[in-house]
Enzyme design. Sequence first.
Site, PDB file in Angstrom:
ATOM      1  N   HIS A  84      -0.581   4.402  -0.228  1.00  0.00           N
ATOM      2  CA  HIS A  84      -1.340   5.489   0.424  1.00  0.00           C
ATOM      3  C   HIS A  84      -1.286   6.786  -0.385  1.00  0.00           C
ATOM      4  O   HIS A  84      -1.372   7.883   0.185  1.00  0.00           O
ATOM      5  CB  HIS A  84      -0.794   5.736   1.837  1.00  0.00           C
ATOM      6  CG  HIS A  84      -1.813   5.531   2.909  1.00  0.00           C
ATOM      7  ND1 HIS A  84      -2.035   6.448   3.912  1.00  0.00           N
ATOM      8  CD2 HIS A  84      -2.673   4.513   3.144  1.00  0.00           C
ATOM      9  CE1 HIS A  84      -2.976   6.008   4.725  1.00  0.00           C
ATOM     10  NE2 HIS A  84      -3.380   4.845   4.282  1.00  0.00           N
ATOM     11  N   ASP A 141     -15.005   1.351   0.241  1.00  0.00           N
ATOM     12  CA  ASP A 141     -15.117   1.190   1.686  1.00  0.00           C
ATOM     13  C   ASP A 141     -16.592   1.234   2.055  1.00  0.00           C
ATOM     14  O   ASP A 141     -17.284   2.208   1.745  1.00  0.00           O
ATOM     15  CB  ASP A 141     -14.348   2.317   2.387  1.00  0.00           C
ATOM     16  CG  ASP A 141     -14.230   2.122   3.883  1.00  0.00           C
ATOM     17  OD1 ASP A 141     -15.281   1.944   4.538  1.00  0.00           O
ATOM     18  OD2 ASP A 141     -13.100   2.164   4.411  1.00  0.00           O
ATOM     19  N   GLU A 188     -10.303   3.302  -2.067  1.00  0.00           N
ATOM     20  CA  GLU A 188     -10.749   3.592  -0.706  1.00  0.00           C
ATOM     21  C   GLU A 188     -11.187   5.038  -0.542  1.00  0.00           C
ATOM     22  O   GLU A 188     -11.936   5.357   0.389  1.00  0.00           O
ATOM     23  CB  GLU A 188      -9.651   3.272   0.300  1.00  0.00           C
ATOM     24  CG  GLU A 188      -8.450   4.196   0.258  1.00  0.00           C
ATOM     25  CD  GLU A 188      -7.359   3.773   1.227  1.00  0.00           C
ATOM     26  OE1 GLU A 188      -7.206   4.438   2.260  1.00  0.00           O
ATOM     27  OE2 GLU A 188      -6.678   2.764   0.953  1.00  0.00           O
ATOM     28  N   GLU A 205      -1.461  -1.010  -3.935  1.00  0.00           N
ATOM     29  CA  GLU A 205      -2.657  -0.227  -3.619  1.00  0.00           C
ATOM     30  C   GLU A 205      -2.371   1.267  -3.626  1.00  0.00           C
ATOM     31  O   GLU A 205      -1.374   1.718  -3.062  1.00  0.00           O
ATOM     32  CB  GLU A 205      -3.165  -0.646  -2.233  1.00  0.00           C
ATOM     33  CG  GLU A 205      -4.359   0.143  -1.739  1.00  0.00           C
ATOM     34  CD  GLU A 205      -4.892  -0.400  -0.427  1.00  0.00           C
ATOM     35  OE1 GLU A 205      -5.460   0.402   0.339  1.00  0.00           O
ATOM     36  OE2 GLU A 205      -4.740  -1.607  -0.151  1.00  0.00           O
ATOM     37  N   HIS A 218     -12.158  -2.048   1.249  1.00  0.00           N
ATOM     38  CA  HIS A 218     -11.289  -1.395   2.225  1.00  0.00           C
ATOM     39  C   HIS A 218     -11.975  -1.439   3.586  1.00  0.00           C
ATOM     40  O   HIS A 218     -13.147  -1.107   3.705  1.00  0.00           O
ATOM     41  CB  HIS A 218     -11.078   0.047   1.774  1.00  0.00           C
ATOM     42  CG  HIS A 218     -10.210   0.869   2.664  1.00  0.00           C
ATOM     43  ND1 HIS A 218     -10.718   1.834   3.505  1.00  0.00           N
ATOM     44  CD2 HIS A 218      -8.868   0.895   2.822  1.00  0.00           C
ATOM     45  CE1 HIS A 218      -9.730   2.424   4.151  1.00  0.00           C
ATOM     46  NE2 HIS A 218      -8.588   1.877   3.757  1.00  0.00           N
ATOM     47  N   ASP A 222       0.841  -1.196   0.000  1.00  0.00           N
ATOM     48  CA  ASP A 222       0.000   0.000   0.000  1.00  0.00           C
ATOM     49  C   ASP A 222       0.879   1.251   0.000  1.00  0.00           C
ATOM     50  O   ASP A 222       1.691   1.443   0.909  1.00  0.00           O
ATOM     51  CB  ASP A 222      -0.893  -0.022   1.251  1.00  0.00           C
ATOM     52  CG  ASP A 222      -1.914   1.110   1.262  1.00  0.00           C
ATOM     53  OD1 ASP A 222      -1.910   1.928   0.333  1.00  0.00           O
ATOM     54  OD2 ASP A 222      -2.721   1.159   2.218  1.00  0.00           O
TER      55      ASP A 222
END
Length: 381
Positions: A185, A257, A235, A209, A284, A183
Site C-alpha cells: 500500500h 483499476d 492501482e 504490490e 485492481h 500488498d
Amino acid sequence: MKITSLRTYLVAPRWCFLKIETDEGITGWGEPVVEGRAHTVAAAVEELSDHLVGQDPLRIEDHWQVLTKGGFYRGGPVLSSAVAGIDQALWDIKGKSLGVPVWQLLGGNVRDRARVYSWIGGDRPEDVIEQALARKAEGFTAIKMNASPQMEFIDTPSAVRGIVDRVAGIREAVGDDFDIAVDFHGRLTIPMARRVLPLLEPYLPFFVEEPLVPELSDHIGEIVRSTTIPIATGERLYSRWDFKKVLGSGIAVAQPDLSHAGGISEVRRIAAMAEAYDVSLAPHCPLGPIALASCLQVGFAAPNLLIQEQSLGIHYNTGSDLLDYLTDRSVFRYEDGHVALPTEPGLGIQVDEKAVERAAEKGHRWRNPIWRRADGSFAEW
C-alpha cells in the site's frame, strides 16, 4: 439511439453506481468512484453529462476522447474515475444493443475461465494464517494480504521481522501449491523496501504490490533490481501515459483499476502496452459488482491476464457485499479459484435496481483511516 439521462447512486459500503438510460430502453451500468471521494466523482459525472445527453451512446471512443481531453485540464483520479464509470456503462449499452458480451467486441475470449484471488487481513493481523487456510478450503488458489501496519521511514528490526514472520507463517501453513501476494500500500520508503523485500524471497511471494507510493514511480526500477520477487503496481495510475513511466522499469504486473483508469477503453490499451514489455495484467478491484464485471470483460480478451482481484468477503464490505446488488449471483460463482466466462450481453450482469435505490436512500460517507507514526506524524495507510 440517444442518451437520455445519467444518474449516480451512492451505495454501501463505499461505492458509486451509474445508470445511463437511452431512448430505446437500453440501460447501461458503470461504477465511477474514488474510495473516500464518491460524492466528488458523482459531481464530476453530473458535469460530464452535459456532453452526453442527446448523444449516440455507441460512439464510445469519441466520447472517451472528448470527456478526457475536451475540458482542457486533464487526468487525475476524479476525472479519470468519472470517465471510467461512464465508459463501462457505454460498453454495457453497446453489448446489450448487439446482443453480445463486451469481450466479444474486444476481439473474443482468449480463455475459458479466469483465475481470481481472495483477500485476507494483514494490517494488524491476529489470525491471518487461519484466514488463509479458510480461503484455501473454499477453493481459492491465491490470496493477497496487507503486509504491515504503518511504517517508520527506517523501521526497527522487530517491525521488519514481523512482516517476514507473517508471510513465512502463511507459506508454511498453505504449502507451495498456493500463491501469496503481499500488498504494501505504498507504506515502504525506498531504503525500507530494499531491506524488507530480499528477506521475503525465501517464501516466494506471487508478487509484492505497491512497495512505493506512486509519486516515487520513477524509482520503482531500483526496487525491481533489488529483489527477485515480481513487483506489481498501478492501482493509483490513471492512464496509459502514467503506465508508460513504469512499464519499462522491469515491473512484472500492471494493476490498472477499471473504475479509476479510464474504464474498459483505456485499460484494454494499458494491457496491450504492458504485453509489449512482458508485463502481465492483474486489474485492481476491491470494489463492487459492476467494476468486477468490467474487469472480467477485459480480462477474458487480454492475452496477458495473470489473475483478477475480487472483493467478496473483503474487510471493507461490512454490511453490504459484492452480490447484494445483483439479481443473479451465479455470474460470480468461483470454482477451484476461477470464474467462468460471462455469456450474457453487455457486462454480463443484471443489476438489482430496487436494491440499489434502497441503498442509495441511505448512501454512505466512507473515509479511509488516517494513520500516524509513533511521533504523531502522518503515515501512509
